[in-house]
Design an enzyme around this catalytic site. Structure first.
Site, short mmCIF file in Angstrom:
data_model
loop_
_atom_site.label_atom_id
_atom_site.label_comp_id
_atom_site.label_asym_id
_atom_site.label_seq_id
_atom_site.Cartn_x
_atom_site.Cartn_y
_atom_site.Cartn_z
N ASP A 131 0.84 -1.21 0.00
CA ASP A 131 0.00 0.00 0.00
C ASP A 131 0.86 1.25 0.00
O ASP A 131 0.54 2.25 0.65
CB ASP A 131 -0.93 -0.02 1.23
CG ASP A 131 -2.00 1.05 1.16
OD1 ASP A 131 -2.51 1.45 2.23
OD2 ASP A 131 -2.31 1.51 0.05
N LYS A 178 3.07 3.11 -5.97
CA LYS A 178 2.70 2.06 -6.91
C LYS A 178 3.86 1.60 -7.76
O LYS A 178 3.90 0.45 -8.17
CB LYS A 178 1.52 2.51 -7.78
CG LYS A 178 0.39 3.18 -6.99
CD LYS A 178 -0.04 2.37 -5.77
CE LYS A 178 -0.60 3.23 -4.64
NZ LYS A 178 -0.55 2.54 -3.31
N ASP A 210 -3.17 -2.92 -2.52
CA ASP A 210 -4.20 -1.88 -2.59
C ASP A 210 -4.00 -1.07 -3.88
O ASP A 210 -2.92 -1.05 -4.47
CB ASP A 210 -4.09 -0.95 -1.38
CG ASP A 210 -5.29 0.00 -1.27
OD1 ASP A 210 -5.15 1.07 -0.65
OD2 ASP A 210 -6.37 -0.33 -1.81
N ASN A 211 -5.06 -0.38 -4.32
CA ASN A 211 -4.98 0.63 -5.39
C ASN A 211 -4.56 0.11 -6.76
O ASN A 211 -3.95 0.84 -7.54
CB ASN A 211 -4.02 1.77 -5.00
CG ASN A 211 -4.29 2.30 -3.62
OD1 ASN A 211 -3.45 2.22 -2.74
ND2 ASN A 211 -5.49 2.84 -3.41
N GLU A 213 -11.28 4.45 -1.29
CA GLU A 213 -11.73 4.79 0.07
C GLU A 213 -12.60 6.05 0.10
O GLU A 213 -12.27 7.06 -0.48
CB GLU A 213 -10.53 4.96 1.02
CG GLU A 213 -9.40 5.84 0.53
CD GLU A 213 -8.32 5.05 -0.19
OE1 GLU A 213 -8.61 3.98 -0.74
OE2 GLU A 213 -7.19 5.52 -0.24
O1 LIG Z 1 -5.15 4.29 -1.21
C1 LIG Z 1 -4.45 5.29 -1.83
C2 LIG Z 1 -5.08 6.26 -2.60
C3 LIG Z 1 -4.33 7.27 -3.23
C4 LIG Z 1 -5.03 8.30 -4.04
C5 LIG Z 1 -4.64 9.63 -3.97
C6 LIG Z 1 -5.31 10.59 -4.71
C7 LIG Z 1 -6.39 10.23 -5.51
F1 LIG Z 1 -7.04 11.16 -6.22
C8 LIG Z 1 -6.79 8.90 -5.59
C9 LIG Z 1 -6.11 7.93 -4.85
C10 LIG Z 1 -2.94 7.31 -3.08
C11 LIG Z 1 -2.29 6.32 -2.31
C12 LIG Z 1 -0.89 6.31 -2.12
N1 LIG Z 1 -0.32 5.34 -1.37
C13 LIG Z 1 -1.10 4.38 -0.80
N2 LIG Z 1 -2.43 4.32 -0.95
C14 LIG Z 1 -3.05 5.29 -1.68
MG LIG Z 2 -3.89 2.69 -0.54
#
Ligand SMILES: Oc1cc(-c2ccc(F)cc2)cc2cncnc12
Ligand SMILES: [Mg+2]
Length: 214
Positions: free
Chosen positions: A141, A144, A169-170, A199
């Site tokens: 997490d 990326k 995640d993501n 989230e």
């Molecule tokens: O869960 C996450 C979400 C986002 C993120 C940020 C901005 C947006 F617009 C969409 C998604 C960034 C992350 C960086 N590291 C770990 N997890 C993350």
């Molecule tokens: Mg994340």
């Protein structure tokens, strides 16, 4: 200079959660991030998928890459059996400082070792520093573009064993396309996508579960 988003999140925990009660810490963060100020915690929807995979794996040793404020650290540690350990790596010292306080507020500091620094430097030190033979579970997490190199590093350092579960995640938002290609095309992994939402939003995101086959 004012407070930071992580500091405001910590304040919300201290105000609304009960010390030593992980569930109340999770709820306080989810409430704050849904109704006051969005933050990049795995959140309550993807968090339920994380919980179910964790309950299935019941890891003795777990690794988290990307602590942020400790929300998923608390989600994971609260489900660990007695004597099990979670090591979480955070690159950003300001995030780590808040995470330590949130993990302690939940009363889970004895199950968690938070290590500050770049995952690429720390992963090769896991065996010598923490006496880890291999990890049963890894939650990815963090940045990326580190998912693939850190997964390869975990393989090369002998930190994965037959059956180790990686949960990332993501993989849709912000997206980890190279990682999906890597684990889905490799004969060494059995992968499964869990569709969900970013989230606290209606935007699609998901978790990729990949079992290392040895
Ligand atoms: O869960 C996450 C979400 C986002 C993120 C940020 C901005 C947006 F617009 C969409 C998604 C960034 C992350 C960086 N590291 C770990 N997890 C993350
Ligand atoms: Mg994340």
């Amino acid at each position: 200079t004012g407070s930071s988003r992580p500091q405001r999140m910590l304040k919300a925990v201290q105000k609304n959660a009960t010390k030593g009660d992980p569930k109340s810490v999770i709820s306080a963060i989810d409430y704050y991030c849904r109704h006051k100020e969005w933050a990049m915690n795995v959140g309550d929807e993807k968090g339920l998928i994380l919980d179910s995979v964790l309950t299935e794996v019941n890891p003795s040793t777990a690794l988290e890459l990307g602590t942020y404020c400790g929300y998923s650290t608390v989600r994971i540690a609260r489900l660990l059996s007695p004597g099990s350990k979670l090591i979480t790596i955070e690159f950003n010292p300001a995030f780590a400082a808040v995470a330590r306080q949130i993990i302690a507020y939940a009363g889970l500091q004895d199950k968690v070792t938070l290590v500050e620094g770049p995952s690429g430097d720390l992963i090769p030190k896991m065996k010598e520093r923490f006496g880890i033979k291999s990890f049963d579970f890894v939650f990815l997490d963090h940045w990326k573009d580190r998912y693939v190199p850190d997964t390869k590093l975990l393989e090369d350092c002998g930190l994965l064993r037959k059956g180790t579960v990686l949960l990332a995640d993501n993989v849709i938002c912000p997206g980890a396309p190279e990682y999906l290609k890597y684990v889905r095309n490799s004969p060494r992994y059995e992968s499964q996508y869990y569709k969900s939402n970013l989230e606290y939003t209606k935007v699609e995101d998901g978790l990729e579960k990949s079992v290392f086959l040895g």
